[in-house]
Write an enzyme that holds these catalytic residues in place. Structure first.
Site, mmCIF file in Angstrom:
data_model
loop_
_atom_site.group_PDB
_atom_site.id
_atom_site.type_symbol
_atom_site.label_atom_id
_atom_site.label_comp_id
_atom_site.label_asym_id
_atom_site.label_seq_id
_atom_site.Cartn_x
_atom_site.Cartn_y
_atom_site.Cartn_z
ATOM 1 C CG ASP A 185 46.424 40.227 38.585
ATOM 2 O OD1 ASP A 185 46.755 39.669 39.798
ATOM 3 O OD2 ASP A 185 45.371 39.465 38.431
ATOM 4 C CG ASP A 202 47.289 38.007 43.615
ATOM 5 O OD1 ASP A 202 46.102 38.371 42.644
ATOM 6 O OD2 ASP A 202 46.163 36.422 43.266
ATOM 7 C CG HIS A 230 44.739 32.202 45.968
ATOM 8 N ND1 HIS A 230 43.406 32.567 45.390
ATOM 9 C CD2 HIS A 230 45.115 34.431 45.138
ATOM 10 C CE1 HIS A 230 43.264 33.977 44.333
ATOM 11 N NE2 HIS A 230 43.962 35.010 44.068
ATOM 12 C CG HIS A 247 43.198 42.358 41.715
ATOM 13 N ND1 HIS A 247 43.264 41.477 43.345
ATOM 14 C CD2 HIS A 247 43.947 41.704 41.087
ATOM 15 C CE1 HIS A 247 44.287 40.437 42.864
ATOM 16 N NE2 HIS A 247 44.348 40.470 41.736
ATOM 17 C CD GLU A 292 41.287 39.522 39.989
ATOM 18 O OE1 GLU A 292 41.638 38.383 38.843
ATOM 19 O OE2 GLU A 292 41.811 39.203 41.313
ATOM 20 C CD GLU A 293 42.607 37.378 43.920
ATOM 21 O OE1 GLU A 293 41.863 36.732 44.086
ATOM 22 O OE2 GLU A 293 43.642 37.269 43.972
#
Ligand SMILES: *[C@@H]1O[C@H](CO)[C@@H](O)[C@H](O)[C@H]1NC(C)=O
Ligand SMILES: *[C@@H]1O[C@H](CO)[C@@H](O)[C@H](O)[C@H]1NC(C)=O
Ligand SMILES: *[C@@H]1O[C@H](CO)[C@@H](O)[C@H](O)[C@H]1NC(C)=O
Ligand SMILES: [Zn+2]
Length: 505
Positions: free
Chosen positions: A352, A291, A446, A279, A323-324
């Site tokens: 991923d 990520d 994140h 992604h 994606e998130e």
């Protein structure tokens, strides 16, 4: 040397990346293109020989500079969809592939994506300001984006039926246990019952943060709350005490257009494709270099290396957007595939997070019993590679956390590898992989600190070799790999805890 991909980049982006050394394969002087048929057939060893951690690191530096384009709007680097950092990422991917000439045909696939942003929020329950209160993803604002006032009202059972919501909830704040159905269902029913806001409290130990998922007209401003902060509230409600509350959520939920990029080899059998994806977007909170910058750049690096070879089967690379926000790009892609196109995809491989700093080599435990037939053969390809190279690995659940979902739901075999997100490394895994037991696999998951320093180059290089092995193996031949069957929607996934990176139940 002028970077080949930079030719079509905007001046702003060019000035951002100026001075960085970037990887370059091939000759520096223009040559007549060599026809694919005249090239050597790809092999695993040959493709793996192109993999070099230094090139991956250089690309990570470029991606970080691109993420810095998000600074103006977000006050920190980010590549979240809709940001300049994400648009720059799309440009970088597109122009890198476009510079490879006619080896690939490239498609931009635009689609509508729901995004949410919480600017400010406050929850006061009686005299307490619960420290664990977290706005749910895609929560709407409170009325007029202003504070609202009401009494806290306990909802019966798990709040999965409208009848669980008492009539005196009208104008109040619904207090609902986590469990049995998605957070989005609870918020929707609370809204239908007249609540002005909702709190979902954890029925397990710990904090609760998740997403409401696809917006509905009846969603109300919703928070997650820890079991600890919920306990005194539940006790008072149980004793019949009244609790006045203030709920304030300043947030927007918006639909924007964003783009998947798909690149398919012009050579190879177009009816038998090996497909892989990563992604292109990050979360709003940070630059997302692990990520999923790691997977994105692994694919870019290998798409470049592959141009030296011929292939028997078509190879199709995808860089998903959204994606998130809940696997939006990959879901959209699969949802618009005609069945004749669906069956050309022999398998989908998800990449991923390949370089977590406190990594474990994780293989999705995708079995044929629970997934489209072929998934297990792919799982075993990964296992064999780690074993052959004397590396340890673990199986992790194949349960909805990344872009393979749409594929396996639609009958396409899938699988992949990862190196870990917010899970905690065990003592046993420390013995297997080094690193630190008790810490997250990716302590910057994140967050703001998912920067160039947040990748383990050893893990990234090994995993990129494994991705090269997976591409080369299937680009050469599907001998012994199960034929596609077109059965769709036989794979129940609605009870998964996760949908993408977000908790939904
Ligand atoms: C596809 O997107 C890229 C990157 O944003 C852009 O440069 C290119 O012009 C687009 N191509 C088409 C055909 O829309
Ligand atoms: C992998 O999945 C199979 C079947 O779904 C299950 O029996 C097995 O215990 C799983 N293995 C691990 C290590 O989780
Ligand atoms: C694999 O794990 C074992 C412990 O289970 C450890 O002794 C060994 O050194 C590990 N191998 C590698 C290559 O790290
Ligand atoms: Zn991810």
């Amino acid at each position: 040397m002028r970077p080949s991909w930079a030719l079509t980049l905007s001046p702003a982006l060019l000035s951002q990346v100026h001075g960085l050394q970037i990887p370059f394969f091939g000759s520096t002087t223009p040559q007549a293109p060599i026809s694919n048929a005249a090239k050597e057939l790809v092999s695993s060893d040959a493709l793996q020989a192109h993999v070099d951690a230094a090139n991956l690191l250089n690309r990570a530096k470029i991606l970080y500079e691109i993420a810095e384009l998000g600074f103006d709007e977000y006050n920190h680097p980010t590549r979240v969809i809709g940001s300049k950092g994400h648009l720059g990422t799309i440009d970088y991917i597109y122009s890198t592939i476009a510079a490879l000439g006619d080896y690939y045909s490239i498609t931009n696939q635009s689609f509508p994506a729901v995004t949410g942003n919480v600017f400010e929020s406050r929850l006061v329950l009686g005299h307490a300001v619960p420290e664990s209160a977290r706005p749910m993803g895609l929560t709407p604002a409170t009325s007029s984006r202003e504070p609202v006032y009401g009494s806290v009202v306990a909802v019966a059972n798990f709040g999965c039926e409208l009848s669980d919501y008492p009539s005196d909830l009208e104008g109040g704040i619904a207090f609902i246990s986590r469990g049995q159905c998605p957070f989005g269902t609870k918020s929707d029913l609370a809204g239908k019952a007249g609540a002005i806001a909702a709190v979902v409290y954890n029925n397990e130990k710990g904090d609760l943060s998740g997403t409401l998922g696809t917006p509905t007209p009846d969603h109300v401003a919703t928070w997650g709350l820890s079991d600890r902060d919920a306990a005194p509230v539940l006790e008072k409600l149980h004793n019949g005490e009244k609790i006045d509350a203030i709920a304030y959520m300043d947030a927007i939920v918006d639909t924007i257009s964003t783009t998947n990029i798909i690149a398919q080899t012009t050579a190879g059998d177009p009816d038998n494709c090996v497909m892989l994806g990563a992604h292109s977007d990050s979360v709003a909170e940070g630059p997302g270099i692990n990520d999923d910058g790691s997977g994105t750049l692994t694919l870019l690096e290998l798409a470049t290396a592959l141009t030296h070879y011929n292939v028997n089967n078509c190879v199709r690379f995808a860089w998903w957007a959204g994606e998130e926000e809940g696997l939006l790009g990959s879901e959209y892609y699969v949802s618009v595939l005609e069945s004749s196109e669906n069956k050309k995809i022999r398998l989908f491989m998800d990449y991923d997070m390949l370089a977590s700093p406190n990594y474990a080599y994780q293989v999705y435990n995708a079995t044929n019993a629970a997934n489209p037939v072929g998934s297990e053969q792919l799982r075993d390809l990964y296992v064999d590679f780690y074993e052959e190279h004397g590396l340890n690995y673990t199986f992790i659940p194949f349960d909805g956390r990344s872009d393979y979902v749409g594929f396996i739901q639609n009958g396409i075999p899938g699988g992949g590898i990862a190196t870990g997100a917010e899970g905690v490394k065990t003592e046993e895994e420390q013995a297997m992989f080094g690193g630190t037991a008790g810490d997250w696999y990716d302590p910057c998951y994140h967050q703001y600190c998912d920067t160039v320093d947040n990748v383990d180059l050893d893990a990234w290089e090994w995993n990129t070799k494994l991705v090269a092995h997976s591409i080369a193996t299937y680009a050469r031949s599907f001998d012994g790999f199960p034929e596609r069957d077109l059965a769709v929607n036989t794979f129940a996934t609605s009870d998964w805890k996760y949908y993408g990176h977000s908790l939904q139940i």
